[in-house]
Design an enzyme around this catalytic site. Sequence first.
Site, PDB file in Angstrom:
ATOM      1  CB  SER A   3      -1.403   9.323   1.048  1.00  0.00           C
ATOM      2  OG  SER A   3      -1.472  10.327   2.034  1.00  0.00           O
ATOM      3  CD  GLU A  10      -4.863   6.932  -0.206  1.00  0.00           C
ATOM      4  OE1 GLU A  10      -5.592   7.934  -0.228  1.00  0.00           O
ATOM      5  OE2 GLU A  10      -4.129   6.641   0.768  1.00  0.00           O
ATOM      6  NE  ARG A  55      -7.559   6.791   2.874  1.00  0.00           N
ATOM      7  CZ  ARG A  55      -8.103   7.172   4.049  1.00  0.00           C
ATOM      8  NH1 ARG A  55      -9.278   6.703   4.411  1.00  0.00           N
ATOM      9  NH2 ARG A  55      -7.482   8.020   4.827  1.00  0.00           N
TER      10      ARG A  55
END
Length: 354
Positions: free
Chosen positions: A246, A346, A162
């Site tokens: 998420s 995130e 990520r």
Amino acid sequence: MRRVRLAEHTTSRVGGPAERWVVAESEADAVEAIRAADTSETPLLVLGGGSNVLMADAGFPGTVVTMAFSGVEIVEEGPSTALVRMAAGQNWDEAVAWTVAQGLSGLEALSGIPGSAGATPVQNVGAYGAEVSNTLVRLRAWDREEGRLVELSSEELRLSYRDSIIKQSLGGHSATPRWVVLSVDFRLTRSGSAAPVRFAQLASALGVEEGQSAPLETVRHHVLRLRASKGMVLDADDHDTWSTGSFFTNPIVPAEVRSSLPEGAPVFGAGEGRVKLSAAWLIDRAGFAKGFGLPDGPAGGRASLSTKHTLAVTNRGSATAEDLLSVARAVRDGVDSHWGIRLHPEPVLIGCSL
């Protein structure tokens, strides 16, 4: 003239008005708008599908450029592979469906992820054992710092879990990174079968062992089914999908943390003496079940964890950005108190903070 509300263009359906709204119908339009904002030192936000961003209720005090140009094509063909180019504004799932229809494998496990193709390298989007970094070759971008078009290879992007140099360049109070993606190239394999399945839940759904493969269309079908069961496929009638996806990344921690967790806790190797934990598991075992909300608190029941998955913070129909953040803060602090592990968001938070 009506000021465009960002809530109309984000999957969480929250966010106030933009001071100025520019629709870029081409790369040239995007570059022109970005240069104009930077030259005048106007705050700038470049928006794709609006799926991995949480916008402040106050809106954005500057120019929002939305990438409205799309397209996906094969630009180079080899005996067993093809180089596929996607425009930044291209709907990601539609592009994945196109590659599957063409018999090209490599992206099928990333089916159903909302947003645009240009956003996928920024956080090295991944799901079900696959990541963009597995197939991304290079991208074309506008370098705001140098004021020119550049190509960045997969190696130069330093893609990791990520993360990328693009995401790292956000920093400070900037809403837009140094590099604005204009197109992305993927090297895909010409095959009727998907890439080897690297995720236990998907392998089980397919009835194969991890490391084995299955027909492309079958893999896509089961990925979409699994994502839908978790409220991770956009559906205007399902409030569990009114989210940023998420909300927390899976924490990567020193390997010795494993000993403080109960037997059976999902732990994955992350290299260099570190392990990756499941944020969803930590949240659930810290006492935050599916549907957790704050009915008597700041969110007033307007926001809650998804009723299908503990990793998504959802808008139940009339939530504000602050409502979503209130739930996220409660979960973050509860996990920290219970496990001593700090969760990190995130999505990119614009004009607000956790």
